[in-house]
Design a protein around this motif. Structure first.
Motif, PDB file in Angstrom:
ATOM      1  N   ARG A   1       0.834  -1.210   0.000  1.00 45.79           N
ATOM      2  CA  ARG A   1       0.000   0.000   0.000  1.00 45.79           C
ATOM      3  C   ARG A   1       0.869   1.260   0.000  1.00 45.79           C
ATOM      4  O   ARG A   1       0.533   2.244  -0.637  1.00 45.79           O
ATOM      5  N   TRP A   2       1.998   1.215   0.692  1.00 50.80           N
ATOM      6  CA  TRP A   2       2.894   2.371   0.735  1.00 50.80           C
ATOM      7  C   TRP A   2       3.351   2.763  -0.667  1.00 50.80           C
ATOM      8  O   TRP A   2       3.500   3.934  -0.974  1.00 50.80           O
ATOM      9  N   PHE A   3       3.566   1.751  -1.525  1.00 49.89           N
ATOM     10  CA  PHE A   3       3.993   2.040  -2.889  1.00 49.89           C
ATOM     11  C   PHE A   3       2.888   2.777  -3.647  1.00 49.89           C
ATOM     12  O   PHE A   3       3.157   3.714  -4.399  1.00 49.89           O
ATOM     13  N   GLY A   4       1.648   2.356  -3.433  1.00 49.22           N
ATOM     14  CA  GLY A   4       0.521   3.032  -4.071  1.00 49.22           C
ATOM     15  C   GLY A   4       0.393   4.475  -3.625  1.00 49.22           C
ATOM     16  O   GLY A   4       0.129   5.372  -4.425  1.00 49.22           O
ATOM     17  N   VAL A   5       0.616   4.713  -2.344  1.00 46.46           N
ATOM     18  CA  VAL A   5       0.559   6.081  -1.812  1.00 46.46           C
ATOM     19  C   VAL A   5       1.679   6.919  -2.421  1.00 46.46           C
ATOM     20  O   VAL A   5       1.458   8.066  -2.833  1.00 46.46           O
ATOM     21  N   LEU A   6       2.865   6.333  -2.495  1.00 43.90           N
ATOM     22  CA  LEU A   6       4.001   7.036  -3.101  1.00 43.90           C
ATOM     23  C   LEU A   6       3.727   7.338  -4.571  1.00 43.90           C
ATOM     24  O   LEU A   6       3.934   8.465  -5.038  1.00 43.90           O
ATOM     25  N   LEU A   7       3.239   6.348  -5.291  1.00 46.68           N
ATOM     26  CA  LEU A   7       2.929   6.537  -6.706  1.00 46.68           C
ATOM     27  C   LEU A   7       1.845   7.597  -6.900  1.00 46.68           C
ATOM     28  O   LEU A   7       1.955   8.458  -7.772  1.00 46.68           O
ATOM     29  N   LEU A   8       0.812   7.544  -6.078  1.00 41.45           N
ATOM     30  CA  LEU A   8      -0.246   8.553  -6.164  1.00 41.45           C
ATOM     31  C   LEU A   8       0.324   9.946  -5.924  1.00 41.45           C
ATOM     32  O   LEU A   8      -0.011  10.888  -6.636  1.00 41.45           O
ATOM     33  N   GLY A   9       1.185  10.072  -4.929  1.00 37.50           N
ATOM     34  CA  GLY A   9       1.799  11.367  -4.643  1.00 37.50           C
ATOM     35  C   GLY A   9       2.602  11.905  -5.814  1.00 37.50           C
ATOM     36  O   GLY A   9       2.510  13.091  -6.155  1.00 37.50           O
ATOM     37  N   VAL A  10       3.366  11.035  -6.449  1.00 32.19           N
ATOM     38  CA  VAL A  10       4.170  11.445  -7.603  1.00 32.19           C
ATOM     39  C   VAL A  10       3.268  11.853  -8.763  1.00 32.19           C
ATOM     40  O   VAL A  10       3.463  12.905  -9.386  1.00 32.19           O
ATOM     41  N   VAL A  11       2.255  11.042  -9.049  1.00 31.75           N
ATOM     42  CA  VAL A  11       1.349  11.339 -10.169  1.00 31.75           C
ATOM     43  C   VAL A  11       0.586  12.643  -9.924  1.00 31.75           C
ATOM     44  O   VAL A  11       0.491  13.492 -10.810  1.00 31.75           O
ATOM     45  N   VAL A  12       0.057  12.816  -8.718  1.00 35.56           N
ATOM     46  CA  VAL A  12      -0.691  14.040  -8.397  1.00 35.56           C
ATOM     47  C   VAL A  12       0.224  15.257  -8.509  1.00 35.56           C
ATOM     48  O   VAL A  12      -0.168  16.296  -9.053  1.00 35.56           O
ATOM     49  N   THR A  13       1.448  15.140  -8.026  1.00 36.77           N
ATOM     50  CA  THR A  13       2.394  16.252  -8.115  1.00 36.77           C
ATOM     51  C   THR A  13       2.688  16.608  -9.569  1.00 36.77           C
ATOM     52  O   THR A  13       2.686  17.786  -9.938  1.00 36.77           O
ATOM     53  N   LEU A  14       2.939  15.603 -10.393  1.00 36.69           N
ATOM     54  CA  LEU A  14       3.219  15.859 -11.807  1.00 36.69           C
ATOM     55  C   LEU A  14       2.017  16.464 -12.531  1.00 36.69           C
ATOM     56  O   LEU A  14       2.168  17.405 -13.308  1.00 36.69           O
ATOM     57  N   LEU A  15       0.831  15.938 -12.257  1.00 34.99           N
ATOM     58  CA  LEU A  15      -0.372  16.486 -12.900  1.00 34.99           C
ATOM     59  C   LEU A  15      -0.659  17.908 -12.431  1.00 34.99           C
ATOM     60  O   LEU A  15      -1.057  18.761 -13.230  1.00 34.99           O
TER      61      LEU A  15
END
Length: 135
Positions: A43-57
């Motif tokens: 789950r931590w990876f999903g949170v990290l990935l979401l954070g990166v994607v949201v930041t880029l968008l």
């Protein structure tokens, strides 16, 4: 506020608003979906990935709002590249489910935003913003 953002045409304002709304819906959907058991340990990876994607968008939307045409082009490319997976996921979940309805809403919202970013008033504004930065 510089003159380029002050003179932003309504089509760009609507497009940026639609993109922000779509992003917020996506984050909300992700946060409220139950996590399948096989993914609980990552789950931590999903949170990290979401954070990166949201930041880029968010950075991409900020660039569009500040008159960077390249950001609109990048958004269009990302939209077109991700469209087949959205259609595939839509076929899996159907339109009648909440997830399916949300996915359809996001896809249509992003399509409308993309079309608005390439209308003549937006093109003129992006060009004026570029010339304003060069001056």
């Amino acid at each position: 506020m510089n003159s380029s953002t002050k003179d932003m045409p309504g089509s760009v304002k609507i497009a940026v608003g639609l993109l922000i709304g779509s992003l917020l819906v996506g984050v909300g959907k992700w946060l409220t979906e139950p996590v399948p058991e096989q993914y609980l340990s990552t789950r931590w990876f999903g949170v990290l990935l979401l954070g990166v994607v949201v930041t880029l968008l968010a950075a991409l939307m900020g660039a569009v709002a500040s008159g960077r045409r390249w950001a609109a082009v990048v958004f269009a490319v990302v939209f077109v590249v991700s469209l087949p997976s959205a259609v595939e996921r839509q076929n899996e979940v159907g339109v009648s489910s909440l997830e399916g309805a949300t996915l359809l809403l996001q896809t249509v919202t992003q399509l409308i935003a993309m079309l608005l970013l390439f209308r003549p008033p937006a093109r003129v504004w992006f060009e004026a913003a570029r010339k304003g930065r060069a001056a």
